[in-house]
Write a protein that holds these residues in place. Structure first.
Motif, PDB file in Angstrom:
ATOM      1  N   THR A  57      47.990  41.532  15.221  1.00 35.73           N
ATOM      2  CA  THR A  57      48.994  42.527  14.850  1.00 35.73           C
ATOM      3  C   THR A  57      48.540  43.942  15.211  1.00 35.73           C
ATOM      4  O   THR A  57      49.232  44.691  15.904  1.00 35.73           O
ATOM      5  N   ALA A  83      55.638  35.802  11.138  1.00 38.76           N
ATOM      6  CA  ALA A  83      54.629  35.645  12.194  1.00 38.76           C
ATOM      7  C   ALA A  83      53.224  35.957  11.706  1.00 38.76           C
ATOM      8  O   ALA A  83      52.245  35.505  12.306  1.00 38.76           O
ATOM      9  N   GLN A  95      56.858  38.375  20.486  1.00 37.26           N
ATOM     10  CA  GLN A  95      55.944  37.486  19.775  1.00 37.26           C
ATOM     11  C   GLN A  95      54.733  38.244  19.241  1.00 37.26           C
ATOM     12  O   GLN A  95      54.108  39.027  19.951  1.00 37.26           O
ATOM     13  N   THR A  96      54.432  38.015  17.978  1.00 33.04           N
ATOM     14  CA  THR A  96      53.184  38.505  17.415  1.00 33.04           C
ATOM     15  C   THR A  96      52.591  37.404  16.557  1.00 33.04           C
ATOM     16  O   THR A  96      53.066  36.270  16.538  1.00 33.04           O
ATOM     17  N   SER A  97      51.516  37.707  15.859  1.00 32.95           N
ATOM     18  CA  SER A  97      50.906  36.753  14.929  1.00 32.95           C
ATOM     19  C   SER A  97      49.993  37.524  13.999  1.00 32.95           C
ATOM     20  O   SER A  97      49.881  38.753  14.085  1.00 32.95           O
ATOM     21  N   LEU A 140      50.841  33.132  11.413  1.00 33.66           N
ATOM     22  CA  LEU A 140      50.396  32.418  12.611  1.00 33.66           C
ATOM     23  C   LEU A 140      49.010  32.882  13.040  1.00 33.66           C
ATOM     24  O   LEU A 140      48.650  34.046  12.871  1.00 33.66           O
ATOM     25  N   THR A 141      48.248  31.979  13.611  1.00 29.76           N
ATOM     26  CA  THR A 141      46.986  32.357  14.221  1.00 29.76           C
ATOM     27  C   THR A 141      47.248  32.912  15.620  1.00 29.76           C
ATOM     28  O   THR A 141      48.351  32.785  16.159  1.00 29.76           O
ATOM     29  N   TYR A 142      46.221  33.507  16.192  1.00 34.49           N
ATOM     30  CA  TYR A 142      46.303  33.980  17.577  1.00 34.49           C
ATOM     31  C   TYR A 142      46.738  32.858  18.498  1.00 34.49           C
ATOM     32  O   TYR A 142      47.654  33.024  19.318  1.00 34.49           O
ATOM     33  N   TYR A 169      55.639  39.231  25.027  1.00 34.48           N
ATOM     34  CA  TYR A 169      54.345  39.077  24.370  1.00 34.48           C
ATOM     35  C   TYR A 169      53.418  40.182  24.869  1.00 34.48           C
ATOM     36  O   TYR A 169      53.089  40.229  26.056  1.00 34.48           O
ATOM     37  N   ASP A 186      48.368  30.125  17.730  1.00 32.49           N
ATOM     38  CA  ASP A 186      49.749  29.732  17.425  1.00 32.49           C
ATOM     39  C   ASP A 186      50.744  30.653  18.121  1.00 32.49           C
ATOM     40  O   ASP A 186      51.747  30.205  18.694  1.00 32.49           O
ATOM     41  N   GLY A 187      50.503  31.955  18.041  1.00 32.96           N
ATOM     42  CA  GLY A 187      51.413  32.916  18.661  1.00 32.96           C
ATOM     43  C   GLY A 187      51.457  32.761  20.168  1.00 32.96           C
ATOM     44  O   GLY A 187      52.525  32.815  20.780  1.00 32.96           O
TER      45      GLY A 187
END
Length: 414
Positions: free
Chosen positions: A191, A246, A184-186, A249-251, A266, A253-254
Motif C-alpha cells: 500500500t 484489498a 489493484q493494491t494489497s 491481500l498479500t503482495y 497495477y 495475492d494482489g
C-alpha cells in the motif's frame, strides 16, 4: 540505452535499526570441509528459495572450500532477521536488500578499498561520507503503471493519453464502468510502496532535494505536493476505485489478481515483469510511466537492485567479501539476477519479453532516476510509517490526517 543511470530502491527495504549489545557468540560457521558463509536474503515470488540455492551452488562449484548457507527469515524481513541475529551475538556473513545509513554504517564492512566496488551500479549515489558499504547488481525503476490491454480496449482507453492524475482518475472511472476493478493494491508493504511510487515521481521530479529539505526541517508533508497525492488516493478509496478489502491481500495475492485479469491497472516496479513472463501474460499487459500533477514524463523513482552488505562481525570477512564480489561482478551471476527480477544494468543484456522491452524504453526516456540515498535518504523506519499512514486512509483518516501524522512521526525521530 542511457549512458548514465541514476537510481535507488525499493520502498520495501527498511534501513537497518542499530542493534545494541552485539556479543561474539553463536556457531562457528565452519565445518570439516571448509568455510560456511551464512547469507540472509529476502524471499519473493521471483527470488525464491530454490533460485537462491541454485545461484549459490554456482559459486560453490567454483570455490570447493566454501559452502553458502541460505538463512531463511520466515515471516520477517531480511532487515529484521539481521537485526535479530546481531542482537543475539550470532552475526551472519552477508545480507541482501539492506540499505546502510550513517547511523548504522559501522555494522558493515567498508568496501571502499575494493577497486571493483566503484564500478557497480549506483555506487557513488549510495556512498556514505565517501565510503562504500553496499554494492548492487543492477537497477530497478518503480514509477510504472502496468495495465490489462483487454480492459483498456473494452473501456475505450488509450494508455498514451494518460499523462495527468486527473486523466488517470478518469480512466479508473471508465474501467470501473467496463466491469473491472480499476486499480489493484494489497496489504503488507504494498500500500505505502505504491503511494511512494506515485507521489515521489511527481514531488521529487519537481524538487529532487525535497527529502534532504525534510531532513533539515525546511518542508513538511502537510504543506507540500505530497498532500494533493494523499487527497487523490483518498478519493480513489471513497469512490471505490481502490477496494477497501484489498488490505487483506498479500503482495503475492494482489499480483495474482492482476495477472488473472480481475483488475485493470497495477502500480509496481520493474520486478513485476518476470512474474508476468512466468505467467505467460506479458503480451497481454502494457505499461506506461506514472502520471503526475507536474512534468511528464516524470523522473522514475528507483533504486539499487540486489544490494549486498558484508557484516562487520562476520567470522569470515575476507571470504564474504569475495563472495559478494562474485555476486556483483561475475557476468553469469549478474545476468541471472537481472533476469530473475526484471532488473537492468548498463552493458548487460538478456532476452526480454515485449513487456520487459517496454519497461526498458521507459527507462531510456526518463529524464532522471530518483534515488533516495545519501542526503536524500529518509529517516530509518519511514517506509513503515508511510505504509501505516496510507493504510489509515482506508479506515477513515483524511489526507490531512495522514500528512500531519507523517510530519509528527518524522519530527519525533529527530
Amino acid at each position: 540505452m542511457r549512458t548514465t543511470w541514476r537510481r535507488a530502491c525499493a520502498f520495501a527495504v527498511a534501513p537497518l535499526v542499530m542493534a545494541s549489545a552485539v556479543a561474539c557468540g553463536g556457531g562457528s560457521g565452519d565445518d570439516a570441509e571448509g568455510t560456511t558463509l551464512r547469507v540472509i536474503v529476502n524471499i519473493s515470488p521471483n527470488l525464491t528459495e530454490k533460485y537462491w540455492n541454485d545461484l549459490f551452488a554456482q559459486y560453490e562449484k567454483k570455490h570447493p572450500g566454501v559452502k553458502v548457507k541460505l538463512e531463511l527469515t520466515g515471516t520477517i524481513s531480511a532487515n529484521a532477521k539481521l537485526t535479530q541475529d546481531l542482537a543475539a551475538g550470532d552475526p551472519p556473513d552477508v545480507a541482501q536488500q539492506i540499505t546502510p545509513t550513517p547511523e548504522n554504517a559501522s555494522l558493515f564492512a567498508d568496501l571502499s578499498d575494493q577497486p571493483w566496488a566503484a564500478d557497480t551500479p549506483l555506487a557513488e549515489q549510495y556512498a556514505i561520507d565517501g565510503k562504500r558499504y553496499v554494492v548492487g547488481v543492477g537497477e530497478q525503476i518503480q514509477s510504472l503503471v502496468f495495465y490489462n490491454k483487454a480492459a483498456f480496449a473494452k473501456a475505450g482507453l488509450d494508455a498514451t493519453k494518460i499523462r495527468t492524475i486527473d486523466q488517470f482518475t478518469d480512466a479508473m472511472g471508465k474501467l470501473k464502468s467496463a466491469g473491472y476493478k480499476p486499480l489493484q493494491t494489497s496489504g503488507q508493504w504494498v500500500t505505502g510502496a505504491q503511494f511512494s511510487m506515485m507521489a515521489d515521481a511527481g514531488v521529487l521530479t519537481e524538487d529532487p532535494k525535497w527529502t534532504a529539505k525534510r531532513n533539515d526541517g525546511k518542508v513538511s508533508f502537510a504543506d507540500s505536493g505530497y498532500l494533493p497525492y494523499l487527497e487523490h488516493y483518498k478519493e480513489w478509496i471513497d469512490t471505490g476505485h481502490l477496494d477497501k478489502s484489498a488490505l487483506g491481500l498479500t503482495y503475492a495475492d494482489g499480483q495474482t489478481a492482476f495477472l488473472n485479469g480481475k483488475s485493470a491497472m497495477y502500480i509496481m516496479g520493474s520486478y513485476f515483469v518476470p512474474a508476468a513472463d512466468a505467467a505467460k501474460k506479458s503480451d497481454d499487459i502494457g505499461v506506461f510511466t506514472m502520471p503526475t500533477d507536474g512534468a511528464y514524463p516524470s523522473g522514475q523513482f528507483g533504486n539499487m537492485s540486489n544490494p549486498y552488505v558484508v557484516v562487520n562481525k562476520s567470522r569470515h570477512r575476507a571470504e564474504a567479501i569475495d563472495f559478494v564480489k562474485w555476486l556483483v561482478t561475475d557476468p553469469a551471476a549478474i545476468k541471472s539476477q537481472l533476469a530473475a527480477d526484471g532488473n537492468l544494468r548498463e552493458g548487460f543484456s538478456y532476452p526480454m519479453s515485449s513487456l520487459g522491452a517496454s519497461v526498458q524504453k521507459i527507462l531510456d526516456g526518463a529524464p532522471s532516476v530518483i534515488v533516495k540515498s545519501g542526503p536524500s535518504q529518509p529517516i530509518a523506519g519511514f517506509s513503515d510509517e508511510l505504509n501505516k499512514q496510507v493504510q489509515s486512509l482506508y479506515t477513515g483518516a483524511s489526507a490531512q490526517d495522514a500528512a500531519e501524522g507523517l510530519d509528527q512521526w518524522w519530527n519525533s525521530q529527530s
